[in-house]
Scaffold this active site. Structure first.
Site, PDB file in Angstrom:
ATOM      1  N   LYS A   3       0.841  -1.206   0.000  1.00 29.87           N
ATOM      2  CA  LYS A   3       0.000   0.000   0.000  1.00 29.87           C
ATOM      3  C   LYS A   3       0.869   1.247   0.000  1.00 29.87           C
ATOM      4  O   LYS A   3       0.686   2.147  -0.809  1.00 29.87           O
ATOM      5  CB  LYS A   3      -0.897   0.028   1.250  1.00 29.87           C
ATOM      6  CG  LYS A   3      -1.901  -1.095   1.332  1.00 29.87           C
ATOM      7  CD  LYS A   3      -2.805  -0.935   2.544  1.00 29.87           C
ATOM      8  CE  LYS A   3      -2.058  -1.060   3.871  1.00 29.87           C
ATOM      9  NZ  LYS A   3      -1.424  -2.358   4.103  1.00 29.87           N
ATOM     10  N   THR A   4       1.804   1.275   0.935  1.00 23.01           N
ATOM     11  CA  THR A   4       2.646   2.460   1.040  1.00 23.01           C
ATOM     12  C   THR A   4       3.479   2.620  -0.222  1.00 23.01           C
ATOM     13  O   THR A   4       3.692   3.719  -0.721  1.00 23.01           O
ATOM     14  CB  THR A   4       3.549   2.352   2.283  1.00 23.01           C
ATOM     15  OG1 THR A   4       2.699   2.172   3.417  1.00 23.01           O
ATOM     16  CG2 THR A   4       4.379   3.602   2.479  1.00 23.01           C
TER      17      THR A   4
ATOM     18  N   GLN B 105      -5.269  -3.351  11.017  1.00 27.22           N
ATOM     19  CA  GLN B 105      -4.147  -2.697  11.692  1.00 27.22           C
ATOM     20  C   GLN B 105      -4.580  -1.422  12.408  1.00 27.22           C
ATOM     21  O   GLN B 105      -3.766  -0.542  12.684  1.00 27.22           O
ATOM     22  CB  GLN B 105      -3.044  -2.373  10.691  1.00 27.22           C
ATOM     23  CG  GLN B 105      -2.402  -3.626  10.116  1.00 27.22           C
ATOM     24  CD  GLN B 105      -1.243  -3.273   9.191  1.00 27.22           C
ATOM     25  OE1 GLN B 105      -0.207  -2.788   9.631  1.00 27.22           O
ATOM     26  NE2 GLN B 105      -1.424  -3.501   7.911  1.00 27.22           N
TER      27      GLN B 105
ATOM     28  N   ARG C 195       5.478  -7.244  10.845  1.00 27.43           N
ATOM     29  CA  ARG C 195       6.642  -6.394  10.579  1.00 27.43           C
ATOM     30  C   ARG C 195       7.823  -7.244  10.113  1.00 27.43           C
ATOM     31  O   ARG C 195       8.788  -6.750   9.560  1.00 27.43           O
ATOM     32  CB  ARG C 195       7.106  -5.624  11.843  1.00 27.43           C
ATOM     33  CG  ARG C 195       6.149  -4.619  12.437  1.00 27.43           C
ATOM     34  CD  ARG C 195       5.588  -3.681  11.437  1.00 27.43           C
ATOM     35  NE  ARG C 195       4.298  -4.174  10.961  1.00 27.43           N
ATOM     36  CZ  ARG C 195       3.723  -3.740   9.832  1.00 27.43           C
ATOM     37  NH1 ARG C 195       4.306  -2.846   9.083  1.00 27.43           N
ATOM     38  NH2 ARG C 195       2.568  -4.231   9.447  1.00 27.43           N
TER      39      ARG C 195
ATOM     40  N   ASP D  89      -1.738   7.856   4.190  1.00 26.21           N
ATOM     41  CA  ASP D  89      -1.355   6.488   4.549  1.00 26.21           C
ATOM     42  C   ASP D  89      -1.962   6.166   5.919  1.00 26.21           C
ATOM     43  O   ASP D  89      -2.258   7.075   6.690  1.00 26.21           O
ATOM     44  CB  ASP D  89       0.182   6.389   4.611  1.00 26.21           C
ATOM     45  CG  ASP D  89       0.665   4.950   4.455  1.00 26.21           C
ATOM     46  OD1 ASP D  89      -0.187   4.035   4.350  1.00 26.21           O
ATOM     47  OD2 ASP D  89       1.891   4.727   4.438  1.00 26.21           O
ATOM     48  N   GLU D  90      -2.150   4.900   6.205  1.00 29.89           N
ATOM     49  CA  GLU D  90      -2.662   4.454   7.516  1.00 29.89           C
ATOM     50  C   GLU D  90      -3.993   5.139   7.862  1.00 29.89           C
ATOM     51  O   GLU D  90      -4.207   5.603   8.981  1.00 29.89           O
ATOM     52  CB  GLU D  90      -1.639   4.740   8.630  1.00 29.89           C
ATOM     53  CG  GLU D  90      -0.226   4.238   8.340  1.00 29.89           C
ATOM     54  CD  GLU D  90      -0.036   2.768   8.634  1.00 29.89           C
ATOM     55  OE1 GLU D  90      -1.018   2.095   9.031  1.00 29.89           O
ATOM     56  OE2 GLU D  90       1.087   2.271   8.436  1.00 29.89           O
TER      57      GLU D  90
END
Ligand code: ATP
Ligand code: MG
Length: 809
Positions: free
Chosen positions: A51-52, A269, A651, A238-239
């Site tokens: 995504k990022t 998340q 992660r 983002d996020e």
């Protein structure tokens, strides 16, 4: 005149972008997200699906196509670190450095910039101070005391939580009504009003205000909003799953202009519900922005098979989720490792050894450097055990994800001095250090100052000056207070630059002693000292460094070391103001040094990041999931904790190790614990259970070992200060001098104008006659006059000698 044809360079750019190398390697869904430039786009996808990466590529695409100039792109990241990484990645994608992306940053960093431009619309001055939690609490205590409420029963922290909650929901004081206003023993709403008034009087804001004020401004001033709606042609976030209501409104208002908004996120998340984040924002996107394209990504590029499967198994235990399937083409790799330890210190010791083993390549992986390894904790108090252990064995580490360094008392004291130097009216800073080091001022003296200041409606510094002038403070304290007040004035004049008087002749005269005289014919020169020298001077002259030098307690050397570190941190900034602003905003470490170090950070701070090797210690019920969260939020909180666990595992790229301890010292108390219930959620097929090494191996569940021996062992191990690592550190510190003294600069007038003259030019001055220009600094000349000798003066007061007849004065 005919319409301007499409610029050829734009067309050429478009062609270039079509074949752009940065688009290669994206999967079709990512490519769609990158290329769907117009209108609202939502990318809703699981961890590590790129995504990022897609978001970053989208910015590159926008810029390459010339669809927007760098300053027309508003890109919101969750941490400053993420913003930095995005800039770096962009630079790599575009093969050039991306300097001018002024609006890429966190909500807070962007808001602070906006608010500085429009502060007056909410009754602030543009140089407002940003309070941190500590200052906020201090201020709230005063507000509570002013209402005669017993702070012991109704603690300021509780009120801080309430007010933050309101601000997160974009509720200004007048919008807090009914039961909510009646919270905090009926005074909640009233105290909120009083607190905001105090903040305004202090020309200060807290974190929540940064967004709230901007939302207020946008709502009350359509012209201002419209300006930014036009300005920001493309918005990227983002996020998105972790935005709160205030952030959501802020975005929605801005996006209503071009509606070119692209949000990416993952409902699995969402980990900031406790801070007011509303996962509903992401689920509502299509309603908010009708016609939005929703793009889903499913291929995970980050983790090997077992890690991804373990994480997916864990999150499947949550009921409230959209649910998605992730897959990877990567090999299965190592299973997720699970190990139990006797206590927290043994866990830290084991992880230290393991980090080194991985670094040597002893763990079935090729050697993995320290920068590629991370320890992610649930609670920051877990960090100390690792810091202590790593210091002992000399393992380099960095702590990311909290302003830990800047939270230390000595750092906060020093910063208060810096704040006073920048804004002498900063009353909170004044209170913090007026009697630190001790200046013989008792509580009563400080109260007198407060009273005098309040009565006269001035700052505490001015109040103190008044009191001194009228003998309101006597005895030993008076002399020292005077020294302090004069010190602040002196430091402040260093910050703003010396007062410079321009005589009738244009001649420049430096007047350090003229403070207080009307500024009529005075201007400010550029400071003569570097801010680093000034910082050292402040710490010296205030007696603050000397206070710690005289202190014989074991932690004094460490504190002095930290102060040196602070001065070192200043080097990256242009001035004290810039530095203070940065510190008040950081969510992660200021210095990203290149040296190889293992990272220690909280799970919250690790969001969006990835590491080849990850350690997840402290998986014990009560610690993780956190008992406090569960007590407060029940099942909802438990699910949020599980999402946090999911963030942790995802992660890891190649090796992920979860550990727990049977005993742990929390805030000085020994507690025994059960392994986290999340461990039961892990699918066994993807987990390998390790046996801890050592004399009493077996870790959790093994027969209890004799307590006395462990305490002795622990004591021996805990003696950090006698360890070689600590001694090495001390030696290094001693051999490193404070920042080098710099050459003093000349005073120059702080105006941008550049004179037309060149050195050697012959000029004429009404009073001094003819002369030769010897040097030029900005709009200031040094002229050697034939008769009057050398003078410094403003260029506008002389003319070229040829034009002597035109002299207007
Ligand atoms: P998170 O949910 O954790 O924020 P994310 O969805 O933002 O994750 P990224 O950080 O963008 O994922 O990508 C994860 C990793 O996968 C990165 O190392 C990235 O470079 C890599 N990656 C992303 N897309 C691709 C692709 N199409 N091909 C190869 N690698 C990719
Ligand atoms: Mg991401």
């Amino acid at each position: 005149m005919s319409e301007t044809p499409a610029s050829p360079s734009l067309t050429a750019r478009a062609v270039a972008a079509r074949a752009a190398p940065y688009l290669e390697g994206l999967n079709p869904a990512q490519r769609q997200a990158v290329e769907a430039l117009d209108g609202p786009v939502l990318m809703l996808a699981g961890a590590g699906t790129g995504k990022t990466r897609a978001l970053t590529t989208r910015i590159a695409h926008l810029l390459s196509l010339g669809r927007a100039r760098p300053n027309e792109v508003l890109a919101v990241t969750f941490t400053n670190k993420a913003a930095r990484e995005m800039k770096e990645r962009l630079g790599r994608l575009m093969g050039e450095s991306v300097e001018g992306l002024p609006w890429l940053g966190t909500f807070h960093a962007i808001s602070v910039k906006l608010l500085r431009r429009h502060a007056e619309l909410v009754g602030l001055k543009s140089n407002f101070t940003i309070l941190d939690t500590d200052d906020q609490i201090r201020l709230l205590k005063q507000v509570i005391a002013a209402e005669n409420i017993d702070e012991k029963r109704w603690p300021a922290r509780l009120l801080a939580g309430l007010i933050d909650g309101w601000k997160n929901r974009a509720l200004t004081p007048e919008k807090v009504k009914g039961a909510e206003a009646a919270s905090f023993n009926n005074y909640g709403g009233e105290l909120y009003v009083a607190y905001q008034a105090r903040l305004r009087a202090l020309n200060a804001v807290d974190f929540g205000d940064l967004l709230l004020h901007m939302v207020t401004i946008f709502q009350a001033h359509p012209d201002v909003l419209a300006q930014y709606q036009r300005w920001f042609r493309y918005i990227l976030v983002d996020e998105y799953q972790d935005t709160n209501v205030a952030q959501y409104l802020w975005l929605r208002l801005l996006a209503q202009g071009h509606r070119n908004i692209c949000c990416v996120g993952d409902d699995d998340q969402s980990i900031y519900g406790w801070r007011g984040a509303e996962v509903g924002n992401i689920l509502r996107f299509e309603t908010d922005f009708p016609g939005a394209q929703v793009i889903r990504l499913e291929q995970n590029y980050r983790s090997t098979g077992h890690i991804l499967a373990a994480a997916s198994g864990l999150i499947a235990a949550n009921a409230g989720r959209l649910g998605k399937t992730l897959w990877t083409e990567a090999e299965s790799g190592a299973k997720l490792r699970l190990i139990g330890h006797w206590d927290g210190e043994e866990e830290a010791r084991w992880i230290g050894d393991e980090v080194e083993a991985v670094q040597r390549g002893a763990r079935e992986l090729a050697a993995v450097g320290l920068n590629s390894q991370a320890i992610l904790v649930r609670a920051s108090h877990q960090m100390r055990a690792f810091e202590d252990r790593f210091l002992t064995i000399g393992l380099p580490y960095r702590v990311i994800g909290g302003p830990r360094f800047y939270e230390r008392a000595e750092i906060r004291d020093a910063m208060a001095y810096f704040r006073l130097a920048v804004s002498p009216d900063d009353d909170l800073a004044f209170e913090r250090v007026v009697n630190l080091p001790k200046r013989g001022l008792g509580d009563k003296a400080v109260q007198n100052i407060q009273r005098a200041a309040r009565a006269a409606g001035v700052s505490l510094l001015d109040g103190a000056r008044e009191l001194l002038a009228h003998g309101g403070i006597t005895g030993k304290g008076a002399g020292q207070l005077r020294g302090f007040v004069e010190g602040v004035e002196r430091w402040h004049s260093e910050v703003v630059g010396p007062l410079v008087r321009v005589a009738d002749t244009g001649e420049i005269v430096v007047h350090d002693d003229e403070v207080g005289v009307s500024l009529g014919s005075f201007v400010r020169g550029v400071p003569t000292k570097s801010h680093i020298e000034l910082a050292e001077q402040i710490l010296e002259e205030s007696g603050y460094t000397a206070m710690w030098q005289a202190d014989k307690s074991p932690d004094a050397p460490g504190r002095l070391e930290n102060l040196k570190e602070l001065v070192k941190a200043l080097e990256q900034f242009e001035n004290l103001q810039g530095f203070l602003e940065h510190v008040s905003l950081i969510m992660d470490n200021a210095s990203e040094d290149a040296a190889e170090k293992v990272s220690i950070m909280t799970l919250h701070a690790a969001k969006g990041l990835e590491f080849p090797v990850v350690f997840l210690p402290g998986w014990e019920d009560g610690l993780f999931p956190s008992q406090r969260s569960m007590d407060e939020g029940g099942l909802r909180a438990l699910e949020e904790e599980r999402r946090l666990a999911y963030v942790g595992i995802t992660r890891a790229e190649r090796l992920c190790t979860i550990s727990f301890a049977g005993n742990r010292r929390v805030y000085g108390q020994w507690q025994s614990a059960l392994p986290s219930r999340f461990i039961d959620d892990l699918p066994a097929a993807h987990v390998e259970v390790l046996t801890p090494p050592g004399l009493y191996g077996g870790g959790f569940g093994a027969a209890a070992r004799p307590a006395a021996s462990t305490i002795e062992e622990r004591a021996a191990r805990a003696d950090v200060y006698a360890s070689p690592g600590w001694k090495r550190m001390q030696e290094r510190a001693a051999s490193r001098p404070l920042a080098q003294p710099r050459e003093a600069r000349h005073v120059v007038i702080d105006l941008d104008a550049v004179s037309d003259f060149e050195p050697g030019a012959r000029v004429f001055h009404q009073k001094f006659g003819y002369g030769l220009v010897r040097a030029i600094e900005g709009d200031k000349l040094t002229v050697v006059f034939d008769k009057a000798g050398e003078k410094k003066l403003l260029a506008s007061y002389v003319v070229a000698a040829d034009n002597a007849d035109d002299v207007p004065f």
